[in-house]
Enzyme design. Structure first.
Site, PDB file in Angstrom:
ATOM      1  N   HIS A 124    -126.865 -74.922 -18.227  1.00 59.40           N
ATOM      2  CA  HIS A 124    -127.780 -75.502 -17.719  1.00 59.40           C
ATOM      3  C   HIS A 124    -127.161 -76.904 -16.944  1.00 59.40           C
ATOM      4  CE1 HIS A 124    -130.795 -72.346 -18.481  1.00 59.40           C
ATOM      5  NE2 HIS A 124    -129.951 -72.229 -19.584  1.00 59.40           N
ATOM      6  N   TYR A 184    -129.626 -79.236 -29.561  1.00 60.35           N
ATOM      7  CA  TYR A 184    -129.878 -80.033 -28.267  1.00 60.35           C
ATOM      8  C   TYR A 184    -129.715 -81.285 -28.423  1.00 60.35           C
ATOM      9  CZ  TYR A 184    -131.842 -75.862 -25.937  1.00 60.35           C
ATOM     10  OH  TYR A 184    -131.718 -74.353 -25.096  1.00 60.35           O
TER      11      TYR A 184
HETATM   12  C1  HEM Z   1    -129.167 -70.704 -30.422  1.00 66.85           C
HETATM   13  C2  HEM Z   1    -129.396 -70.464 -29.113  1.00 66.85           C
HETATM   14  C3  HEM Z   1    -129.415 -71.512 -28.080  1.00 66.85           C
HETATM   15  C4  HEM Z   1    -128.476 -72.451 -28.179  1.00 66.85           C
HETATM   16  C5  HEM Z   1    -127.350 -72.963 -29.077  1.00 66.85           C
HETATM   17  C6  HEM Z   1    -128.821 -73.453 -27.006  1.00 66.85           C
HETATM   18  C7  HEM Z   1    -128.144 -74.560 -26.538  1.00 66.85           C
HETATM   19  C8  HEM Z   1    -128.292 -75.425 -25.528  1.00 66.85           C
HETATM   20  C9  HEM Z   1    -127.844 -76.584 -25.208  1.00 66.85           C
HETATM   21  C10 HEM Z   1    -126.728 -77.334 -26.053  1.00 66.85           C
HETATM   22  C11 HEM Z   1    -128.411 -77.063 -23.922  1.00 66.85           C
HETATM   23  C12 HEM Z   1    -128.159 -78.516 -23.334  1.00 66.85           C
HETATM   24  C13 HEM Z   1    -128.922 -79.493 -24.068  1.00 66.85           C
HETATM   25  C14 HEM Z   1    -128.825 -80.889 -23.622  1.00 66.85           C
HETATM   26  O1  HEM Z   1    -127.645 -81.204 -23.239  1.00 66.85           O
HETATM   27  O2  HEM Z   1    -129.818 -81.289 -23.252  1.00 66.85           O
HETATM   28  C15 HEM Z   1    -129.310 -75.979 -23.320  1.00 66.85           C
HETATM   29  C16 HEM Z   1    -129.857 -76.013 -22.485  1.00 66.85           C
HETATM   30  C17 HEM Z   1    -130.954 -75.136 -21.954  1.00 66.85           C
HETATM   31  N1  HEM Z   1    -131.182 -74.026 -22.705  1.00 66.85           N
HETATM   32 FE1  HEM Z   1    -130.440 -73.493 -24.394  1.00 66.85          FE
HETATM   33  N2  HEM Z   1    -129.387 -72.617 -26.097  1.00 66.85           N
HETATM   34  C18 HEM Z   1    -130.138 -71.769 -26.819  1.00 66.85           C
HETATM   35  C19 HEM Z   1    -131.053 -70.675 -26.542  1.00 66.85           C
HETATM   36  C20 HEM Z   1    -131.732 -70.813 -25.465  1.00 66.85           C
HETATM   37  C21 HEM Z   1    -132.739 -69.877 -25.120  1.00 66.85           C
HETATM   38  C22 HEM Z   1    -133.303 -68.523 -26.062  1.00 66.85           C
HETATM   39  C23 HEM Z   1    -133.423 -70.402 -23.931  1.00 66.85           C
HETATM   40  C24 HEM Z   1    -134.286 -69.648 -23.378  1.00 66.85           C
HETATM   41  C25 HEM Z   1    -135.794 -70.349 -23.318  1.00 66.85           C
HETATM   42  C26 HEM Z   1    -132.692 -71.580 -23.565  1.00 66.85           C
HETATM   43  C27 HEM Z   1    -133.070 -72.200 -22.453  1.00 66.85           C
HETATM   44  C28 HEM Z   1    -132.183 -73.287 -22.124  1.00 66.85           C
HETATM   45  C29 HEM Z   1    -132.580 -74.101 -20.758  1.00 66.85           C
HETATM   46  C30 HEM Z   1    -133.670 -73.660 -19.937  1.00 66.85           C
HETATM   47  C31 HEM Z   1    -131.655 -75.388 -20.802  1.00 66.85           C
HETATM   48  C32 HEM Z   1    -131.542 -76.682 -19.895  1.00 66.85           C
HETATM   49  C33 HEM Z   1    -132.859 -77.483 -20.381  1.00 66.85           C
HETATM   50  C34 HEM Z   1    -132.746 -78.778 -19.436  1.00 66.85           C
HETATM   51  O3  HEM Z   1    -132.987 -78.783 -18.201  1.00 66.85           O
HETATM   52  O4  HEM Z   1    -132.338 -79.808 -20.157  1.00 66.85           O
HETATM   53  N3  HEM Z   1    -131.658 -71.630 -24.477  1.00 66.85           N
HETATM   54  N4  HEM Z   1    -129.360 -74.795 -24.369  1.00 66.85           N
END
Ligand code: HEM
Length: 342
Positions: free
Chosen positions: A27, A322
């Site tokens: 993202h 996160y």
């Molecule tokens: C174990 C499963 C998951 C891991 C390890 C993961 C990991 C991450 C990481 C590391 C980021 C960046 C965070 C940052 O730097 O602030 C991220 C962003 C994001 N993830 Fe996940 N994620 C997972 C599952 C999911 C799921 C199931 C969703 C669905 C709701 C999701 C939706 C998002 C969204 C929308 C962002 C962007 C958030 C923003 O705009 O700051 N993720 N994810």
């Protein structure tokens, strides 16, 4: 597997050769908007005593995003989209609700997430010769889908292999593959996927799943919309907000006894009651896209009294990852900030 949060971030980054330090590992490309959330009376009086649902309207920051780890990804790319909402509460507390435009997850725990991340590492594309496709067809074997013309590397084969060896991932992989580019962020439904536990005013605890419904209805990009510029989603949202606010309804699907709260790969039966928790109204974009959108942290486990994590292992695993990702990316300058802005 016993990876540290930082190792999980490393595994995510490997899926995106060309990823830039200082950006999110997933993202990476986003657009920040602002507005407020007004709860419905029924939400606070009956279903949830937490401040966002039991008090007056509160300001929100929203980040819409493309799930790719490359911030230069064109908006027309076939990919999932995200909607992260931060509720700024009068008490000074903050509640984050993170959602995506798919209703279920292709993985049920962190091990499966890492397996999928590894399977999705791009490899040189093998264009299947026509004769091989015909042989596969005759032998009732599935040929991997053809990669887009001109593409040198692809994750498609790996994701396809993961799906065939993990039957529970089928619904998630199918919805990922069908997540066509939206016509507008304001015309996309988003789902928080996990179950959360809400405590009502009378102390009753209920498991719910949250969904954001766009009041303008849903619409995907069609051939008639093409060609579109690389950042059309940002441009479209800017122009739309200059004319009128953008509204989303937050709905909570109420689980019943026996509904699995620990498995994000399976939807609950559609007959479950759904109540409206409130309306989110976006009034404009945030003025400083770097400071108030790119450099802020959203975390799915940042909750407030009255809202708790369920026993979903994916939800619980996400919290520390996160946080680690946020600390890493803000330790270096943001690559797309203008000089002096970061
Ligand atoms: C174990 C499963 C998951 C891991 C390890 C993961 C990991 C991450 C990481 C590391 C980021 C960046 C965070 C940052 O730097 O602030 C991220 C962003 C994001 N993830 Fe996940 N994620 C997972 C599952 C999911 C799921 C199931 C969703 C669905 C709701 C999701 C939706 C998002 C969204 C929308 C962002 C962007 C958030 C923003 O705009 O700051 N993720 N994810």
């Amino acid at each position: 597997m016993d990876e540290s949060p930082n190792q999980v971030v490393d595994a995510m980054v490997r899926d995106f050769p060309g990823w830039e330090p200082g950006t999110r590992p997933a993202h990476a490309k986003g657009t920040g908007a602002k507005g407020f959330f007004k709860p419905t009376v029924v939400a606070g009086s009956e279903y949830c005593k937490a401040e966002p649902f039991a008090g007056p309207a509160v300001p929100v920051t929203v980040r819409f995003s493309n799930a790719s780890g490359l911030w230069s990804v064109p908006d027309v790319a076939q990919n999932m989209r995200g909607m992260a909402v931060k509720f700024h509460l009068a008490s000074g507390a903050v509640f984050d609700l993170i959602a995506m435009n798919v209703p279920v997850s292709p993985f049920r725990n962190l091990d499966e997430f890492l397996e999928l991340a590894s399977a999705a590492e791009p490899v040189p594309v093998h264009h299947q010769p026509r004769w091989r496709q015909i042989l596969d067809l005759l032998a009732l074997r599935q040929s991997p889908p053809a990669p887009p013309p001109g593409q040198q590397t692809s994750s498609v084969d790996g994701v396809f292999r993961f799906a065939t060896t993990h039957p529970s991932s089928m619904d998630g992989v199918l919805s990922m593959s069908l997540a066509s580019p939206p016509a507008s962020y304001a015309q996309t439904a988003f789902h928080a996927i996990h179950a959360f536990l809400l405590t009502g005013a009378n102390g009753v605890v209920r498991a719910v799943r949250f969904h954001w419904d766009p009041v303008s209805g849903g619409r995907f990009l069609t051939r008639a919309d093409l060609p579109v510029e690389d950042n059309y989603l940002n441009t479209e949202l800017t122009e739309r907000l200059a004319l009128a606010p953008v509204d989303f309804i937050l709905r909570a699907q109420i689980g019943e006894s026996g509904d699995d709260t620990s498995d994000p790969s399976k939807a609950w039966p559609w007959r479950r009651p759904i109540i409206s928790m409130g309306t989110l109204r976006l009034t404009g974009l945030v003025e400083d896209q770097i400071a108030d959108c790119e450099r802020i942290s959203f975390n799915p486990t940042r909750l407030v009294d009255g809202i708790a994590c369920s026993d979903d292992p994916v939800l619980r695993a996400r919290g520390p990852v996160y946080q680690a990702s946020y600390e890493r990316r803000t330790a270096v300058p943001c690559p797309f900030a203008s000089p002096g802005q970061d």
